[in-house]
Motif scaffolding. Structure first.
Motif, PDB file in Angstrom:
ATOM      1  N   VAL A  26      41.196  37.401  42.565  1.00 46.22           N
ATOM      2  CA  VAL A  26      41.402  38.002  41.435  1.00 46.22           C
ATOM      3  C   VAL A  26      40.345  37.734  40.515  1.00 46.22           C
ATOM      4  N   VAL A  27      39.772  38.970  39.798  1.00 43.65           N
ATOM      5  CA  VAL A  27      38.806  38.805  38.757  1.00 43.65           C
ATOM      6  C   VAL A  27      39.574  39.435  37.488  1.00 43.65           C
ATOM      7  N   THR A  28      39.582  38.818  36.508  1.00 42.48           N
ATOM      8  CA  THR A  28      40.121  39.406  35.329  1.00 42.48           C
ATOM      9  C   THR A  28      39.192  39.256  34.026  1.00 42.48           C
ATOM     10  N   PRO A  29      38.660  40.362  33.655  1.00 39.14           N
ATOM     11  CA  PRO A  29      37.560  40.324  32.523  1.00 39.14           C
ATOM     12  C   PRO A  29      38.634  40.538  31.338  1.00 39.14           C
ATOM     13  N   VAL A  30      38.188  39.918  30.317  1.00 38.43           N
ATOM     14  CA  VAL A  30      38.887  39.728  29.108  1.00 38.43           C
ATOM     15  C   VAL A  30      38.015  40.125  27.943  1.00 38.43           C
ATOM     16  N   GLY A  31      38.272  41.326  27.295  1.00 30.91           N
ATOM     17  CA  GLY A  31      37.394  41.670  26.238  1.00 30.91           C
ATOM     18  C   GLY A  31      36.747  43.080  26.438  1.00 30.91           C
ATOM     19  N   GLU A  32      35.330  43.049  26.245  1.00 38.41           N
ATOM     20  CA  GLU A  32      34.631  44.153  26.290  1.00 38.41           C
ATOM     21  C   GLU A  32      33.615  44.265  27.360  1.00 38.41           C
ATOM     22  N   LEU A  33      33.736  45.178  28.386  1.00 31.69           N
ATOM     23  CA  LEU A  33      32.732  45.440  29.280  1.00 31.69           C
ATOM     24  C   LEU A  33      31.801  46.499  28.893  1.00 31.69           C
ATOM     25  N   PRO A  44      30.179  37.361  39.217  1.00 28.57           N
ATOM     26  CA  PRO A  44      31.496  37.115  39.810  1.00 28.57           C
ATOM     27  C   PRO A  44      31.958  38.000  40.981  1.00 28.57           C
ATOM     28  N   LEU A  45      31.681  39.102  40.771  1.00 28.64           N
ATOM     29  CA  LEU A  45      32.103  39.917  41.855  1.00 28.64           C
ATOM     30  C   LEU A  45      31.430  39.796  43.181  1.00 28.64           C
ATOM     31  N   GLU A  46      30.170  39.873  42.822  1.00 25.54           N
ATOM     32  CA  GLU A  46      29.171  39.536  43.979  1.00 25.54           C
ATOM     33  C   GLU A  46      29.315  38.249  44.675  1.00 25.54           C
ATOM     34  N   ASP A  47      29.698  37.140  43.876  1.00 26.28           N
ATOM     35  CA  ASP A  47      29.778  35.867  44.230  1.00 26.28           C
ATOM     36  C   ASP A  47      31.104  35.900  45.033  1.00 26.28           C
ATOM     37  N   CYS A  48      32.055  36.726  44.564  1.00 27.12           N
ATOM     38  CA  CYS A  48      33.275  36.471  45.437  1.00 27.12           C
ATOM     39  C   CYS A  48      33.300  37.248  46.940  1.00 27.12           C
ATOM     40  N   LEU A  49      32.319  38.387  46.848  1.00 26.55           N
ATOM     41  CA  LEU A  49      32.038  39.056  48.286  1.00 26.55           C
ATOM     42  C   LEU A  49      31.147  38.063  49.150  1.00 26.55           C
ATOM     43  N   SER A  50      30.294  37.295  48.604  1.00 29.63           N
ATOM     44  CA  SER A  50      29.314  36.534  49.187  1.00 29.63           C
ATOM     45  C   SER A  50      29.991  35.456  50.011  1.00 29.63           C
ATOM     46  N   ARG A  51      31.269  35.045  49.041  1.00 31.57           N
ATOM     47  CA  ARG A  51      32.123  33.984  49.622  1.00 31.57           C
ATOM     48  C   ARG A  51      33.054  34.413  50.996  1.00 31.57           C
ATOM     49  N   GLY A  52      32.964  35.585  50.969  1.00 36.19           N
ATOM     50  CA  GLY A  52      33.787  36.125  52.142  1.00 36.19           C
ATOM     51  C   GLY A  52      35.335  36.958  51.676  1.00 36.19           C
ATOM     52  N   PHE A  53      35.264  37.029  50.471  1.00 35.48           N
ATOM     53  CA  PHE A  53      36.480  37.780  49.894  1.00 35.48           C
ATOM     54  C   PHE A  53      35.835  39.306  50.141  1.00 35.48           C
ATOM     55  N   SER A  54      36.532  40.211  50.905  1.00 38.03           N
ATOM     56  CA  SER A  54      36.416  41.545  50.838  1.00 38.03           C
ATOM     57  C   SER A  54      37.366  42.452  50.342  1.00 38.03           C
ATOM     58  N   ARG A  55      38.424  41.530  49.717  1.00 39.89           N
ATOM     59  CA  ARG A  55      39.582  42.410  48.959  1.00 39.89           C
ATOM     60  C   ARG A  55      39.567  41.698  47.745  1.00 39.89           C
ATOM     61  N   LEU A  56      39.013  42.402  46.663  1.00 37.96           N
ATOM     62  CA  LEU A  56      39.006  41.943  45.229  1.00 37.96           C
ATOM     63  C   LEU A  56      40.032  42.932  44.460  1.00 37.96           C
ATOM     64  N   VAL A  57      40.731  42.131  43.465  1.00 34.73           N
ATOM     65  CA  VAL A  57      41.642  42.718  42.783  1.00 34.73           C
ATOM     66  C   VAL A  57      41.040  42.453  41.324  1.00 34.73           C
ATOM     67  N   VAL A  58      40.799  43.404  40.822  1.00 38.50           N
ATOM     68  CA  VAL A  58      40.300  43.297  39.037  1.00 38.50           C
ATOM     69  C   VAL A  58      41.477  43.587  38.206  1.00 38.50           C
ATOM     70  N   ASP A  59      41.989  42.573  37.568  1.00 40.16           N
ATOM     71  CA  ASP A  59      43.169  42.601  36.542  1.00 40.16           C
ATOM     72  C   ASP A  59      42.678  43.125  35.342  1.00 40.16           C
TER      73      ASP A  59
END
Length: 125
Positions: A26-33, A44-59
Motif C-alpha cells: 500500500v503506497v500512500t502519497p500525501v500532498g501534491e504529486l 517507492p513504487l519501483e522499490d515495491c516491484l523490485s521486492r516482489g510485490f506485483s499488486r500495488l494499491v495506491v491510497d
C-alpha cells in the motif's frame, strides 16, 4: 494483516508512506504529486516491484493534486506491475485528482476503488 510500515519519503509538498497489507504493498502519497515531486512516488513504487510485490494499491485519499507527470509515474508502475502478473489499484481518489484521470481516460486502464478497504478486499482483482 498489516505488517507495519515499510518506508517513507518526503519533500516539502509530498510525503509517501509504504506498508505491507496482506499480499499488497500500500503506497500512500500525501500532498501534491507533480513534476517536482514525482520521483518521491516513482522510487517507492519501483522499490515495491523490485521486492516482489506485483499488486500495488495506491491510497489516493490524501493526494491533493496530480498533474500529468504524476499520472505518468502511475502509468509506468502499472505497466511494470502488469508485466510481473499484477496490477496497480487506485483507491479513494478526491474529485480534483479523479478529474485528471477522467479527462485523460486513464481511469479506464486502472482498477479504481472508492475506498482503500474495498481495494484490499479485492485481492483477486
Amino acid at each position: 494483516m498489516d505488517r507495519g510500515t515499510v518506508g517513507s519519503a518526503q519533500s516539502g509538498r509530498l510525503l509517501v508512506e509504504v506498508r505491507e497489507e496482506g499480499a499488497s504493498a500500500v503506497v500512500t502519497p500525501v500532498g501534491e504529486l507533480d513534476h517536482d515531486t514525482a520521483d518521491l512516488l516513482r522510487e517507492p513504487l519501483e522499490d515495491c516491484l523490485s521486492r516482489g510485490f506485483s499488486r500495488l494499491v495506491v491510497d489516493c485519499s490524501r493526494l491533493e493534486f496530480c498533474d500529468s507527470t504524476g499520472l505518468n509515474v502511475l502509468l509506468g508502475a502499472r505497466l511494470k506491475a502488469e508485466a510481473a502478473g499484477g496490477g496497480v489499484h487506485l483507491a479513494g481518489m478526491q474529485s480534483v485528482v479523479a478529474r485528471v484521470f477522467q479527462i485523460t481516460g486513464a481511469d479506464t486502464v486502472f482498477t479504481v476503488h472508492d475506498t482503500l478497504a474495498s481495494a484490499l478486499a479485492d485481492e483477486d482483482g
